[in-house]
Write a protein that holds these residues in place. Structure first.
Motif, PDB file in Angstrom:
ATOM      1  N   UNK A 222       0.816  -1.218   0.000  1.00 30.79           N
ATOM      2  CA  UNK A 222       0.000   0.000   0.000  1.00 30.79           C
ATOM      3  C   UNK A 222       0.855   1.277   0.000  1.00 30.79           C
ATOM      4  N   UNK A 223       2.130   1.170   0.386  1.00 31.91           N
ATOM      5  CA  UNK A 223       2.964   2.373   0.469  1.00 31.91           C
ATOM      6  C   UNK A 223       3.122   3.059  -0.879  1.00 31.91           C
ATOM      7  N   UNK A 224       2.960   2.300  -1.966  1.00 35.23           N
ATOM      8  CA  UNK A 224       3.086   2.883  -3.306  1.00 35.23           C
ATOM      9  C   UNK A 224       1.763   2.905  -4.044  1.00 35.23           C
ATOM     10  N   UNK A 225       0.674   2.775  -3.292  1.00 36.61           N
ATOM     11  CA  UNK A 225      -0.658   2.809  -3.907  1.00 36.61           C
ATOM     12  C   UNK A 225      -0.992   4.215  -4.356  1.00 36.61           C
ATOM     13  N   UNK A 226      -1.775   4.327  -5.409  1.00 42.77           N
ATOM     14  CA  UNK A 226      -2.099   5.674  -5.923  1.00 42.77           C
ATOM     15  C   UNK A 226      -3.075   6.412  -5.019  1.00 42.77           C
TER      16      UNK A 226
END
Length: 952
Positions: A337-341
């Protein structure tokens, strides 16, 4: 719900609403409403008895008028009469009117309670639901007393319909939140818990909200709910979306119920029963597995519901902290989730990982995402996400990555938002100290911190670095060399000068052998910063100079010449003047041995908890401590090398109310914070009576005090035409000072007005500091109060400050604060500012200690309605209330409820003494307070209630 018959359309109401909407102006609307109110009043007072339909229509019109913002003072009895109707629509309007317009103190409450009892006993599910909704909406203590015993019986009865059970559970929850002492489950406990097995999902959803709330207060009584909650959760998680069609939300079965079940389980430790625990672990693994499956819908509602369950499951895994496999899987899921938009998902992932980082099982897994977190800190657009990233870096830091994380946080600090800089500074300082293997790295880091964000480095930070340097012999020489090099920068922050002055004064001899840092060069370097510093820093530098005389006798003539100069021994600041005179005399008459004894090296500091860590724990969030605010309260580390600010104890000025000291005296330690170029205070201070009810006072010939001169009202009264009206934010600025005496009253790009004040009985003294923030002179600078004043210096140099002293006497209780008008010319343009002087009635409190018996005896004596003022309000701040600064005595073990605060005090005025009792009742669940004040004078109760309600 029963079908509404054709005749219930209330055409008259529709026509009235249409008329209101068609009004072209506010006046037309009010005229139409007044006409309708007159018509309704005549109908209610007429001889002809109205039928149920007419009553309903007119009551509905009154309700609509009230919702438009108009007061309604009649029609309540007619609404109560509608409750006895057998028609659903009439009864519904009656309950709706009562829920909205009738308060708990109404005389009609007994009639309303009787009608509710009749409906609850009727066994008509529709009428029972209406009654329960009314109880929940009103939620008063009186209703809790009347129905707290009846509602649990309805909730668990076998013949109660599902819709009624739902309403009963939510109604009981509302009563428990408002009056927990009245809602006693007792014999109903086990039967309420077994509602988790009910076949109707709506009943389970309502019941679990009630059980969760009850479990938080009485976990032991409701611990049997754990196995039932796990069983229900297992059934939901393992079911297909088609199994729970009525409760499936975008292909996610019962998401709300699932979240509530997971939240309930967080009230308890892991289940002791192996079978239950195994089933729960299986449920959590299933939830984590489903998060990896491709979405069944592209709609945002599907992902929201799915992620809501996932985050609650992760919260439960973190809460248990006993399943390494689940913790690592949760960490990996959050890492995705850390790189989720979606920004919200990134925020929640960072927040959850902060907690995971503290677990021994998942700490290493969290550290694998360090590069992603650092990237988030640098590139995120949303400041709240960046702050969570900084929190996570702080949480995941250990000896293996401390240097990397501290370097990244220092790099980010240069461009960080102002709102989070102070907290970032504290975290960098703590990490540098906690994980410093090499203390030379620690010194470099702190000096770099001061260079990058000097304005946000609190005194605790530089106090701490000095404590560590003094306690560690191996770093003293390096610290002296490093700080000497840092001071050579053309622009050097004042905190750097403080650290440099202290360390070179103690350990300058360790680098004196190098010709590039000879004693005279060290002294000249320090003294080149002297004129740029504030008074406390100058005081510290003077202490460093006398230490130099002890360390380096060859510098004695040069330093004595500096101490002997007029700018020192005739300094307008008494602290600097005294130090210069004493140090000069000490260096002249003391022998070398005496000097060495008096000025020997500081002994090591005792080991204790870092004051920086203590400060970070106290912080409520980013920006919680205003940097521009004048700090009051005790310094954690005390005075260092004599250079800290001195705040005189209140007892030291007890005698100052009767006689006035010379203008150069610093009774309250107020001038210790004066900026560079501070002008000497004017010889004439101000004798003012800020509580005169007669407006501006004529000059009195009887005033003969040498130090308090008065001018005629014409020269200072705010009655002149050119005085500006008070600033729109003047009330807000005033409220900031209700519970504190020191701080910045007003600041813009030109002017800063600071205040320090002290009160004793009915007397007070206030120091006003007017600081010129520009490099240009203020010309024709004048101030005026709506009382007698003495003009201040008309010229304020750029970067300088002038001071006024105001003596205050409270003659009688008052409401309005005095007005302060400031006028000056800047660049030819007239500046005209009017503020409210922060003098409020609570400043004249004398705390009074009382026993519980005396308090409640006095409380009962002050029982007249006009003697009490009460206010129920939403909490403005975090509900960890500390009743500091009110002026009253906080009484311990008086109120039966330990969560409540009870205070007592006496308002001291010249005319009379007004006794006051205060009771503050916090409700943490509802984030509400109830404040009750009783005093012997009604105006005092009301004013104190208004003032104090805005402080929590």
């Amino acid at each position: 719900m029963p079908a509404v018959s054709k005749g219930d359309g209330m055409r008259g109401l529709a026509v009235f609403i249409s008329d209101i909407r068609n009004c072209k102006s506010k006046e037309a609307e009010i005229k139409r409403i007044n006409k309708e109110l007159a018509n309704i009043r005549s109908k209610f007072k007429g001889d002809k008895a109205l039928d149920g339909y007419s009553k309903k229509k007119y009551v509905c019109k009154l309700l609509f008028i009230f919702l438009l913002g108009h007061d309604i003072d009649f029609g309540h009895m007619e609404a109560v009469n509608l409750l006895s109707s057998n028609k659903y629509t009439e009864k519904q309007i009656g309950y709706l009117f009562i829920s909205v317009l009738v308060n708990s103190n109404s005389e009609l409450i007994r009639l309303i309670n009787n009608a509710i009892k009749n409906d609850l006993a009727s066994r008509n599910p529709t009428f029972m639901c209406l009654a329960l909704h009314c109880i929940a909406n009103v939620g008063s203590r009186e209703m809790a007393e009347a129905f707290a015993g009846e509602i649990p019986r309805i909730l668990v009865a076998g013949d109660t319909m599902d819709s009624v059970k739902q309403s009963a559970a939510l109604c009981l929850l509302r009563l428990y939140k408002t009056s927990p002492d009245l809602v006693l489950m007792g014999e109903w406990t086990s039967r309420v818990v077994h509602l988790l097995n009910d076949q109707h999902m709506g009943v389970v959803t309502a019941a679990i909200s009630l059980i969760t709330c009850l479990s938080q207060k009485n976990p032991d009584e409701f611990k049997t709910c754990v196995s039932l909650a796990v069983s229900r959760l297992s059934r939901i998680v393992s079911s297909a979306s088609t199994d729970l069609q009525d409760y499936t939300y975008y292909f996610v079965p019962a998401p709300w119920l699932s979240c509530k079940l997971l939240r309930l389980l967080q009230c308890y430790p892991p289940p002791e029963d192996g079978a239950v625990k195994g089933r729960l672990v299986e449920c959590l693994e299933t939830i984590l597995n489903k998060a990896q499956e491709p979405p069944k819908s592209k709609k945002v509602q599907h992902s929201n519901a799915k992620n809501a369950i996932l985050f609650e499951a992760i919260s439960l895994i973190i809460h248990y902290d006993s399943e390494p496999n689940l913790l690592v899987r949760a960490c990996n899921q959050l890492g995705q989730f850390l790189q989720h938009r979606e920004t919200n998902l990134r925020y929640l992932a960072l927040e959850s990982m902060c907690t995971l980082a503290s677990s021994e099982f998942s700490h290493e897994a969290v550290k694998t995402h360090i590069e992603t977190v650092i990237n988030a800190l640098k590139t995120e657009r949303d400041v709240s996400v960046r702050q969570r990233a900084a929190d996570l870096l702080y949480a995941m830091c250990d000896r293996s990555n401390a240097k990397q994380i501290v370097a990244e946080m220092l790099s980010y600090l240069e461009t960080a938002d102002y709102s989070i800089r102070e907290e970032m500074v504290l975290k960098v300082a703590i990490l540098a100290e906690k994980y410093a293997v090499d203390y030379s790295w620690y010194v470099d880091t702190i000096l770099n911190l001061i260079r990058i964000a000097g304005d946000y480095v609190s005194e605790e930070v530089w106090y701490r670095v000095i404590q560590i340097v003094i306690n560690r012999d191996d770093v003293q020489g390096y610290a002296a060399k490093t700080v000497f090099e840092a001071l050579q920068a053309p622009a050097c922050h004042e905190n750097m000068v403080k650290v440099g002055g202290y360390i070179l004064g103690e350990f300058g001899n360790l680098i004196a052998g190098d010709p590039r840092s000879s004693p005279l060069i060290q002294f000249n370097l320090l003294h080149s910063k002297f004129h740029l510093c504030s008074v406390p820093t100058r005081a510290l530098l003077l202490s460093a100079y006398i230490k130099f005389i002890n360390l380096f006798p060859e510098t004695k003539p040069t330093i004595q010449e500096v101490l002997r100069s007029d700018s020192q021994i005739r300094n307008s600041d008494v602290e600097l003047q005294q130090r210069a005179v004493e140090y000069l005399k000490l260096s002249s008459i003391a022998s070398t041995d005496v000097l060495a004894t008096v000025l020997e090296e500081m002994p090591p500091f005792p080991e204790r908890e870092s004051s920086i860590l203590a400060k970070l724990k106290k912080k409520k969030g980013p920006g919680a401590v205003s940097v521009s605010e004048l700090e009051d309260g005790k310094r954690e580390g005390g005075e260092l090398n004599g250079g800290g600010e001195r705040i005189t104890d209140a007892s030291a000025i007890a005698a100052s109310n009767a006689s006035t000291p010379s203008p150069s005296a610093d009774l309250l330690g107020l001038r210790s914070a004066a900026p560079v170029g501070s002008a000497a205070p004017s010889a004439g201070s101000l004798l003012v009576d800020v509580f005169s009810e007669a407006g501006p006072v004529a000059p009195s010939s009887g005033v003969t005090d040498d130090n308090f001169l008065s001018s005629t009202p014409s020269s200072s009264s705010l009655g002149s035409e050119d005085a500006a009206p008070p600033l729109p934010e003047s009330d807000e600025l005033l409220n900031k000072f209700v519970c504190k005496n020191n701080g910045v009253l007003f600041e813009n790009q030109l002017l800063q007005i600071g205040i320090k004040s002290e009160y004793r009985q009915n007397l007070g003294r206030m120091y006003l500091f007017y600081g010129n923030k520009t490099s240009v002179q203020f010309v024709s600078f004048t101030t005026a109060l709506n009382v007698q004043t003495k003009p201040v210096e008309p010229l304020v140099e750029g970067g300088a400050q002038v001071q006024q002293v105001i003596n205050i006497e409270c003659l009688s209780d008052f409401i309005e604060a005095p007005l302060l008008n400031i006028k000056f010319r800047y660049g030819g343009a007239l500046q005209n500012i009017t503020l409210k002087l922060p003098v409020t009635i609570n400043k004249f409190f004398q705390p009074t200690e009382m026993s519980s018996q005396d308090f409640f005896q006095r409380w009962k004596q002050l029982s007249l309605p006009q003697q009490e003022a009460q206010k129920i309000f939403k909490a403005n701040n975090a509900m960890d209330t500390e009743l500091l600064g009110l002026g009253t005595a906080l009484l311990e073990n008086v109120d039966p409820n330990p969560e409540n605060f009870v205070c007592a005090g006496v308002i001291q005025t010249k005319a009379q003494q007004v006794g006051c009792l205060l009771r503050l009742e916090p409700n943490a669940q509802a984030q509400m307070y109830r404040l009750t004040l009783r005093s012997s004078k009604d105006t005092v109760s009301k004013r104190l209630c208004e003032l104090l309600a805005q402080q929590f």
